[in-house]
Design a protein around this motif. Structure first.
Motif, PDB file in Angstrom:
ATOM      1  N   ASP A   1       0.812  -1.121  -0.049  1.00  0.00           N
ATOM      2  CA  ASP A   1      -0.081   0.061   0.013  1.00  0.00           C
ATOM      3  C   ASP A   1       0.837   1.152  -0.041  1.00  0.00           C
ATOM      4  N   LYS A   2       2.027   1.375   0.879  1.00  0.00           N
ATOM      5  CA  LYS A   2       2.811   2.395   0.900  1.00  0.00           C
ATOM      6  C   LYS A   2       3.572   2.774  -0.366  1.00  0.00           C
ATOM      7  N   ALA A   3       3.896   1.427  -1.218  1.00  0.00           N
ATOM      8  CA  ALA A   3       4.768   1.773  -2.263  1.00  0.00           C
ATOM      9  C   ALA A   3       3.613   2.284  -3.415  1.00  0.00           C
ATOM     10  N   LEU A   4       2.275   1.945  -3.488  1.00  0.00           N
ATOM     11  CA  LEU A   4       1.428   2.084  -4.443  1.00  0.00           C
ATOM     12  C   LEU A   4       1.069   3.841  -4.274  1.00  0.00           C
ATOM     13  N   ARG A   5       0.991   4.160  -2.855  1.00  0.00           N
ATOM     14  CA  ARG A   5       0.606   5.527  -2.584  1.00  0.00           C
ATOM     15  C   ARG A   5       1.926   6.597  -2.753  1.00  0.00           C
ATOM     16  N   ALA A   6       3.135   6.064  -2.786  1.00  0.00           N
ATOM     17  CA  ALA A   6       4.124   6.871  -3.074  1.00  0.00           C
ATOM     18  C   ALA A   6       4.110   6.848  -4.628  1.00  0.00           C
ATOM     19  N   ALA A   7       3.959   5.867  -5.301  1.00  0.00           N
ATOM     20  CA  ALA A   7       3.788   5.977  -6.759  1.00  0.00           C
ATOM     21  C   ALA A   7       2.737   6.754  -7.225  1.00  0.00           C
ATOM     22  N   ILE A   8       1.655   6.876  -6.792  1.00  0.00           N
ATOM     23  CA  ILE A   8       0.565   8.005  -7.169  1.00  0.00           C
ATOM     24  C   ILE A   8       0.809   9.188  -6.676  1.00  0.00           C
ATOM     25  N   LYS A   9       1.434   9.424  -5.700  1.00  0.00           N
ATOM     26  CA  LYS A   9       2.154  10.817  -5.325  1.00  0.00           C
ATOM     27  C   LYS A   9       3.005  11.408  -6.370  1.00  0.00           C
ATOM     28  N   GLU A  10       4.068  10.547  -6.580  1.00  0.00           N
ATOM     29  CA  GLU A  10       4.914  10.837  -8.000  1.00  0.00           C
ATOM     30  C   GLU A  10       4.167  11.414  -8.966  1.00  0.00           C
ATOM     31  N   VAL A  11       3.286  10.569  -9.240  1.00  0.00           N
ATOM     32  CA  VAL A  11       2.598  10.646 -10.796  1.00  0.00           C
ATOM     33  C   VAL A  11       1.897  12.003 -10.642  1.00  0.00           C
ATOM     34  N   LEU A  12       1.086  11.996  -9.421  1.00  0.00           N
ATOM     35  CA  LEU A  12       0.425  13.424  -9.553  1.00  0.00           C
ATOM     36  C   LEU A  12       1.656  14.712  -9.368  1.00  0.00           C
ATOM     37  N   GLU A  13       2.575  14.433  -8.460  1.00  0.00           N
ATOM     38  CA  GLU A  13       3.457  15.809  -8.810  1.00  0.00           C
ATOM     39  C   GLU A  13       3.814  15.923 -10.128  1.00  0.00           C
ATOM     40  N   SER A  14       4.302  14.856 -10.793  1.00  0.00           N
ATOM     41  CA  SER A  14       4.461  15.261 -12.217  1.00  0.00           C
ATOM     42  C   SER A  14       3.413  15.804 -13.187  1.00  0.00           C
ATOM     43  N   VAL A  15       2.228  15.405 -12.768  1.00  0.00           N
ATOM     44  CA  VAL A  15       1.182  16.088 -13.458  1.00  0.00           C
ATOM     45  C   VAL A  15       1.090  17.545 -13.123  1.00  0.00           C
ATOM     46  N   GLU A  16       1.098  17.961 -11.883  1.00  0.00           N
ATOM     47  CA  GLU A  16       1.135  19.208 -11.339  1.00  0.00           C
ATOM     48  C   GLU A  16       2.213  20.206 -12.073  1.00  0.00           C
ATOM     49  N   LYS A  17       3.498  19.461 -12.034  1.00  0.00           N
ATOM     50  CA  LYS A  17       4.676  20.243 -12.798  1.00  0.00           C
ATOM     51  C   LYS A  17       4.372  20.333 -14.282  1.00  0.00           C
TER      52      LYS A  17
END
Length: 421
Positions: A182-198
């Protein structure tokens, strides 16, 4: 070696079924290894049971190999090969090997024609048009190249299978934990969202960047316009010292022309001066030569006159001795008759006596007089030399005109001849 021979050789070897591809660049430089391999293959193709030494490491082994091949082809196939060209292993060796390949190629064509006559009827049943399948042929070639590349990559990956198998086994054997997943998936989702925001921020900044770039472009255009106007202004305004510069430049051009003219005149005058000096030197030398020739001529003439006078005096003395032989005592008491010298002969010709009544020094005095005259003439200037030449030319005829006759050649005795010194 010609390109046609090399091309025919490669095509014949390919048609005969040689196991490797022969390029036209293989024989640009000597390649004895390839030549030896081709010769062994041709000999085996002509006579499979023939044993040819294949060792070509040393020079003696290569010579023995070439001789063996040439002897075999001469005895079995009646083909004469040039061993020197074969040993060169370059384009000239191709010409020699082409003799063997042409025989084998013609034999193969004859056999194929015989077999073609038999199978012509059978092959006519299965004829089809290949022009309609050219695209399929191209696609097949492309697939073949892809298969080759994929096979190479697959081989590399299979080489790494040993390490990957251990890692895969360890990962499968490890128990799966829900929390870590669950932690790994959340971290991956967070990184994807950050890249989208950028990415969104960058898209929003594109508009601002575009406006700033437009402003910079406009600013540069205005600066360019100002610089162009300034350039036009500077081109239209005449500098303050340009008139003076042009005037000085014109004066410089005139001075240069004057300098060139004077330099040319100076060179011409120097050449004229050199020619004048040369002419003066030639004239002086010519005058000296003329004077020397005239002196030699006068000396020779005086010697001839002296010789003639001495011969006549001897004849007269002999006549007197014969006539007055009985009066020997009176002759002894009579004073001796002075012998005419060279100077006395000159006196008979109108010149004055120089020296005493005794002979023997006349030649030396004449030589000394000639030397003194030559020294005096050298000390005088160029004009005096010309005058001396004229005087010498006049003295010759005078002396010859004042010469006494042959019948009355008797020297006149002067009482005060010694005072001439």
């Amino acid at each position: 070696m010609s390109f046609r021979d090399l091309r025919n050789f490669t095509e014949m070897m390919r048609a005969l079924g040689y196991h490797r591809l022969i390029s036209m660049e293989n024989f640009r430089t000597p390649n004895f290894t390839l030549v030896a391999e081709i010769l062994i293959w041709l000999v085996k193709r002509y006579e499979p049971q023939m044993d040819i030494p294949t060792d070509v490491d040393t020079e003696s082994d290569r010579v023995f190999f070439i001789k063996a091949v040439a002897q075999f082809m001469a005895t079995k196939a009646h083909i004469k090969l040039n061993t020197k060209r074969l040993y060169q292993a370059d384009g000239y060796a191709v010409k020699e090997m082409l003799k063997i390949t042409s025989v084998l190629y013609s034999a193969m064509n004859t056999k194929q024609m015989a077999m073609g006559d038999r199978t012509e009827e059978d092959n006519s049943k299965f004829k089809f048009d290949l022009s309609s399948r050219i695209s399929d042929l191209k696609a097949a070639r492309q697939l073949a190249s892809e298969v080759t590349s994929k096979g190479a990559s697959l081989y590399d990956l299979l080489g790494k299978e040993v390490d990957l198998r251990e890692r895969r086994t360890a990962s499968i054997a490890r128990p799966l934990e829900i929390n870590e997943t669950d932690k790994a998936l959340r971290a991956a989702i967070k990184e994807v969202l950050e890249s989208v925001e950028k990415t969104k921020d960058m898209l929003s900044n594109v508009v601002s960047d575009e406006t700033s770039l437009d402003a910079k472009i406009e600013k540069k255009k205005q600066e360019q316009e100002r610089n162009r106007k300034r350039l036009q202004t500077l081109q239209s305004v005449r500098p303050a010292f340009l008139d003076e510069y042009e005037k000085i430049e014109e004066d410089l051009q005139k001075q240069y022309e004057t300098y060139v003219e004077k330099f040319r005149n100076l060179c011409f005058l120097e050449s004229q001066l050199d020619e004048y000096h040369k002419m003066e030197q030639d004239r002086i030398e010519e005058a000296e030569n003329t004077q020397r020739m005239m002196q030699d001529a006068l000396r020779e003439e005086e010697e001839r006159d002296l010789t003639r006078s001495s011969l006549k005096d001897e004849d007269s003395d002999m006549d007197v001795l014969e006539d007055d032989g009985t009066d020997g005592d009176m002759e002894e008491c009579r004073p001796s008759k002075p012998r005419p010298t060279r100077n006395s002969i000159m006196a008979g010709r109108g010149a004055r006596f120089i020296g005493n009544m005794q002979g023997g020094d006349s030649d030396e005095t004449e030589d000394s007089e000639i030397d003194v005259d030559e020294d005096d003439e050298e000390d005088e200037g160029e004009e005096e030399e010309s005058k001396d030449l004229e005087d010498d030319s006049l003295e010759g005829p005078v002396s010859r005109g004042a010469r006494p006759s042959k019948g009355g050649m008797r020297p006149t005795l002067l009482e005060e001849s010694d005072n001439d010194f």
